[in-house]
Design a protein around this motif. Structure first.
Motif, PDB file in Angstrom:
ATOM      1  N   ARG A  12      -6.209   0.351  24.212  1.00  0.00           N
ATOM      2  CA  ARG A  12      -7.164  -0.593  23.610  1.00  0.00           C
ATOM      3  C   ARG A  12      -6.925  -0.724  22.113  1.00  0.00           C
ATOM      4  NH1 ARG A  12     -10.469  -0.846  20.079  1.00  0.00           N
ATOM      5  NH2 ARG A  12     -10.019   1.341  19.717  1.00  0.00           N
ATOM      6  N   ARG A  13      -6.966  -1.945  21.645  1.00  0.00           N
ATOM      7  CA  ARG A  13      -6.890  -2.222  20.209  1.00  0.00           C
ATOM      8  C   ARG A  13      -7.976  -3.239  19.865  1.00  0.00           C
ATOM      9  NH1 ARG A  13      -3.773   1.098  20.989  1.00  0.00           N
ATOM     10  NH2 ARG A  13      -1.510   1.049  21.000  1.00  0.00           N
ATOM     11  N   SER A  14      -8.330  -3.307  18.603  1.00  0.00           N
ATOM     12  CA  SER A  14      -9.171  -4.429  18.173  1.00  0.00           C
ATOM     13  C   SER A  14      -8.277  -5.656  18.109  1.00  0.00           C
ATOM     14  CB  SER A  14      -9.768  -4.140  16.797  1.00  0.00           C
ATOM     15  OG  SER A  14     -10.747  -3.131  16.913  1.00  0.00           O
ATOM     16  N   ARG A  16      -7.749  -9.582  17.211  1.00  0.00           N
ATOM     17  CA  ARG A  16      -8.327 -10.570  16.287  1.00  0.00           C
ATOM     18  C   ARG A  16      -7.626 -11.926  16.394  1.00  0.00           C
ATOM     19  NH1 ARG A  16      -8.446  -5.517  13.470  1.00  0.00           N
ATOM     20  NH2 ARG A  16     -10.592  -4.828  13.128  1.00  0.00           N
ATOM     21  N   PHE A  90     -13.097 -14.709  15.156  1.00  0.00           N
ATOM     22  CA  PHE A  90     -11.697 -15.029  15.491  1.00  0.00           C
ATOM     23  C   PHE A  90     -11.586 -16.143  16.531  1.00  0.00           C
ATOM     24  CE2 PHE A  90     -12.624 -10.405  15.318  1.00  0.00           C
ATOM     25  CZ  PHE A  90     -12.300 -10.208  13.994  1.00  0.00           C
ATOM     26  N   CYS A 130     -12.970  -7.096  20.238  1.00  0.00           N
ATOM     27  CA  CYS A 130     -13.164  -6.480  18.919  1.00  0.00           C
ATOM     28  C   CYS A 130     -14.665  -6.246  18.734  1.00  0.00           C
ATOM     29  CB  CYS A 130     -12.624  -7.363  17.796  1.00  0.00           C
ATOM     30  SG  CYS A 130     -12.716  -6.571  16.168  1.00  0.00           S
ATOM     31  N   ILE A 131     -15.024  -4.996  18.559  1.00  0.00           N
ATOM     32  CA  ILE A 131     -16.418  -4.629  18.290  1.00  0.00           C
ATOM     33  C   ILE A 131     -16.713  -5.028  16.850  1.00  0.00           C
ATOM     34  CG2 ILE A 131     -18.020  -2.677  18.028  1.00  0.00           C
ATOM     35  CD1 ILE A 131     -16.263  -1.205  20.179  1.00  0.00           C
ATOM     36  N   MET A 132     -17.871  -5.621  16.612  1.00  0.00           N
ATOM     37  CA  MET A 132     -18.191  -6.067  15.249  1.00  0.00           C
ATOM     38  C   MET A 132     -19.631  -5.750  14.872  1.00  0.00           C
ATOM     39  SD  MET A 132     -16.349  -9.766  15.235  1.00  0.00           S
ATOM     40  CE  MET A 132     -16.141  -9.755  13.467  1.00  0.00           C
ATOM     41  N   THR A 133     -19.803  -5.247  13.649  1.00  0.00           N
ATOM     42  CA  THR A 133     -21.162  -5.119  13.126  1.00  0.00           C
ATOM     43  C   THR A 133     -21.399  -6.106  11.974  1.00  0.00           C
ATOM     44  OG1 THR A 133     -20.412  -3.269  11.791  1.00  0.00           O
ATOM     45  CG2 THR A 133     -21.599  -2.723  13.808  1.00  0.00           C
ATOM     46  N   SER A 134     -20.287  -6.670  11.431  1.00  0.00           N
ATOM     47  CA  SER A 134     -20.465  -7.696  10.400  1.00  0.00           C
ATOM     48  C   SER A 134     -21.160  -8.920  11.002  1.00  0.00           C
ATOM     49  CB  SER A 134     -19.113  -8.092   9.799  1.00  0.00           C
ATOM     50  OG  SER A 134     -18.237  -8.512  10.816  1.00  0.00           O
ATOM     51  N   SER A 175      -3.691   1.677  14.990  1.00  0.00           N
ATOM     52  CA  SER A 175      -3.850   2.095  13.595  1.00  0.00           C
ATOM     53  C   SER A 175      -3.770   3.630  13.548  1.00  0.00           C
ATOM     54  CB  SER A 175      -5.169   1.596  13.022  1.00  0.00           C
ATOM     55  OG  SER A 175      -6.223   1.909  13.889  1.00  0.00           O
ATOM     56  N   ARG A 177      -4.420   7.453  13.034  1.00  0.00           N
ATOM     57  CA  ARG A 177      -5.609   8.284  13.154  1.00  0.00           C
ATOM     58  C   ARG A 177      -5.537   9.379  12.105  1.00  0.00           C
ATOM     59  NH1 ARG A 177      -6.666   3.826  15.884  1.00  0.00           N
ATOM     60  NH2 ARG A 177      -8.564   4.087  17.074  1.00  0.00           N
TER      61      ARG A 177
HETATM   62  C1  LIG Z   1     -19.072   0.157  14.623  1.00  0.00           C
HETATM   63  C2  LIG Z   1     -17.879  -0.729  14.449  1.00  0.00           C
HETATM   64  C3  LIG Z   1     -17.976  -1.853  13.663  1.00  0.00           C
HETATM   65  C4  LIG Z   1     -16.873  -2.704  13.510  1.00  0.00           C
HETATM   66  N1  LIG Z   1     -17.021  -3.876  12.813  1.00  0.00           N
HETATM   67  C5  LIG Z   1     -15.962  -4.700  12.683  1.00  0.00           C
HETATM   68  C6  LIG Z   1     -16.117  -5.953  12.038  1.00  0.00           C
HETATM   69  O1  LIG Z   1     -17.201  -6.308  11.606  1.00  0.00           O
HETATM   70  N2  LIG Z   1     -15.026  -6.742  11.916  1.00  0.00           N
HETATM   71  C7  LIG Z   1     -13.808  -6.376  12.430  1.00  0.00           C
HETATM   72  O2  LIG Z   1     -12.853  -7.150  12.310  1.00  0.00           O
HETATM   73  N3  LIG Z   1     -13.635  -5.189  13.071  1.00  0.00           N
HETATM   74  C8  LIG Z   1     -14.679  -4.345  13.216  1.00  0.00           C
HETATM   75  N4  LIG Z   1     -14.537  -3.164  13.890  1.00  0.00           N
HETATM   76  C9  LIG Z   1     -13.212  -2.782  14.436  1.00  0.00           C
HETATM   77  C10 LIG Z   1     -12.556  -1.688  13.581  1.00  0.00           C
HETATM   78  O3  LIG Z   1     -12.068  -2.239  12.385  1.00  0.00           O
HETATM   79  C11 LIG Z   1     -11.429  -1.024  14.402  1.00  0.00           C
HETATM   80  O4  LIG Z   1     -11.994  -0.415  15.535  1.00  0.00           O
HETATM   81  C12 LIG Z   1     -10.649   0.019  13.599  1.00  0.00           C
HETATM   82  O5  LIG Z   1      -9.965  -0.591  12.539  1.00  0.00           O
HETATM   83  C13 LIG Z   1      -9.625   0.763  14.475  1.00  0.00           C
HETATM   84  O6  LIG Z   1      -8.730  -0.120  15.093  1.00  0.00           O
HETATM   85  P1  LIG Z   1      -8.610  -0.211  16.683  1.00  0.00           P
HETATM   86  O7  LIG Z   1      -9.941  -0.696  17.217  1.00  0.00           O
HETATM   87  O8  LIG Z   1      -7.512  -1.207  16.959  1.00  0.00           O
HETATM   88  O9  LIG Z   1      -8.301   1.154  17.205  1.00  0.00           O
HETATM   89  C14 LIG Z   1     -15.626  -2.347  14.095  1.00  0.00           C
HETATM   90  C15 LIG Z   1     -15.547  -1.207  14.895  1.00  0.00           C
HETATM   91  C16 LIG Z   1     -16.656  -0.430  15.096  1.00  0.00           C
HETATM   92  C17 LIG Z   1     -16.554   0.765  16.019  1.00  0.00           C
END
Ligand SMILES: Cc1cc2nc3c(=O)[nH]c(=O)nc-3n(C[C@H](O)[C@H](O)[C@H](O)COP(=O)(O)O)c2cc1C
Length: 186
Positions: A12-14, A16, A90, A130-134, A175, A177
């Motif tokens: 799994r990756r974020s 975008r 995105f 992609c999980i987002m809190t923004s 990314s 760790r």
């Molecule tokens: C609580 C939380 C909030 C996040 N908020 C954002 C966000 O607002 N925008 C975004 O692009 N990614 C967001 N992310 C994704 C993280 O940037 C990402 O999980 C982190 O850089 C590690 O990369 P990976 O998910 O590919 O392992 C968020 C992840 C988490 C867990």
């Protein structure tokens, strides 16, 4: 050690960048089932999942988020909002908004566990997320009440996070760790 679950977690990756094509109803159904089968404190299930696939509403959310960034008065945020390459969420074809019961102290952690179930279920189906809190910035303006209603937050629930979903149009590497975040006491 390796098995299918561990592979999904590692892969799994974020994501975008998404393809335009919508994910199928069967896929979203399986993903939501994974969400609601997450554990919750005292089994309160104090969450709500709003699956947003209405493109007009997604556009309203994107423009509210940009507008609210511009209203912060913060130079970096304003620059970001005005950058033509910045597209909130995105342009993902599906966004799930997770809201939590205001008066449950477990609501945040419950939602956090569920959103990871969503991300992992999606990955198992080769769907990006992609999980987002923004995403909270969607609700920073005067139209917050109207938007929450349109999205479907139940009364007494507040935004916790959102997660984008769609077919992947990029394959980022993992990314790095941090070192030193684990210790063992045997
Ligand atoms: C609580 C939380 C909030 C996040 N908020 C954002 C966000 O607002 N925008 C975004 O692009 N990614 C967001 N992310 C994704 C993280 O940037 C990402 O999980 C982190 O850089 C590690 O990369 P990976 O998910 O590919 O392992 C968020 C992840 C988490 C867990």
């Amino acid at each position: 050690m390796q098995n299918e679950t561990l592979k999904v977690i590692r892969n799994r990756r974020s994501i975008r960048k998404y393809k335009e094509q919508q994910i199928s109803d069967a896929e979203i159904k399986a993903i939501i089932e994974a969400a609601i089968y997450a554990p919750t404190g005292i089994n309160l299930q104090s969450w709500h999942f709003s699956v947003i696939q209405n493109q007009a509403l997604l556009e309203k959310m994107r423009s509210s988020l940009k507008e609210n960034l511009r209203s912060t008065g913060n130079a970096d945020q304003i620059k970001r909002a005005n950058d033509p390459s910045f597209v909130p969420f995105f342009n993902a074809p599906t966004v799930i908004a997770i809201s939590g019961m205001k008066n449950d102290r477990f609501a945040q952690i419950n939602s956090g566990i569920a959103v990871e179930n969503i991300a992992l279920a999606a990955e198992s189906l080769d769907i990006g997320s992609c999980i987002m809190t923004s995403s909270a910035m969607v609700f920073a303006g005067k139209n917050a009440g109207e938007l929450k209603k349109e999205i479907g937050f139940p009364a007494g629930y507040e935004h916790v996070c959102m997660i984008t979903l769609g077919y992947k149009d990029e394959t980022p590497s993992a990314s790095e760790r941090k070192e030193g975040t684990v210790n063992y006491v045997k």
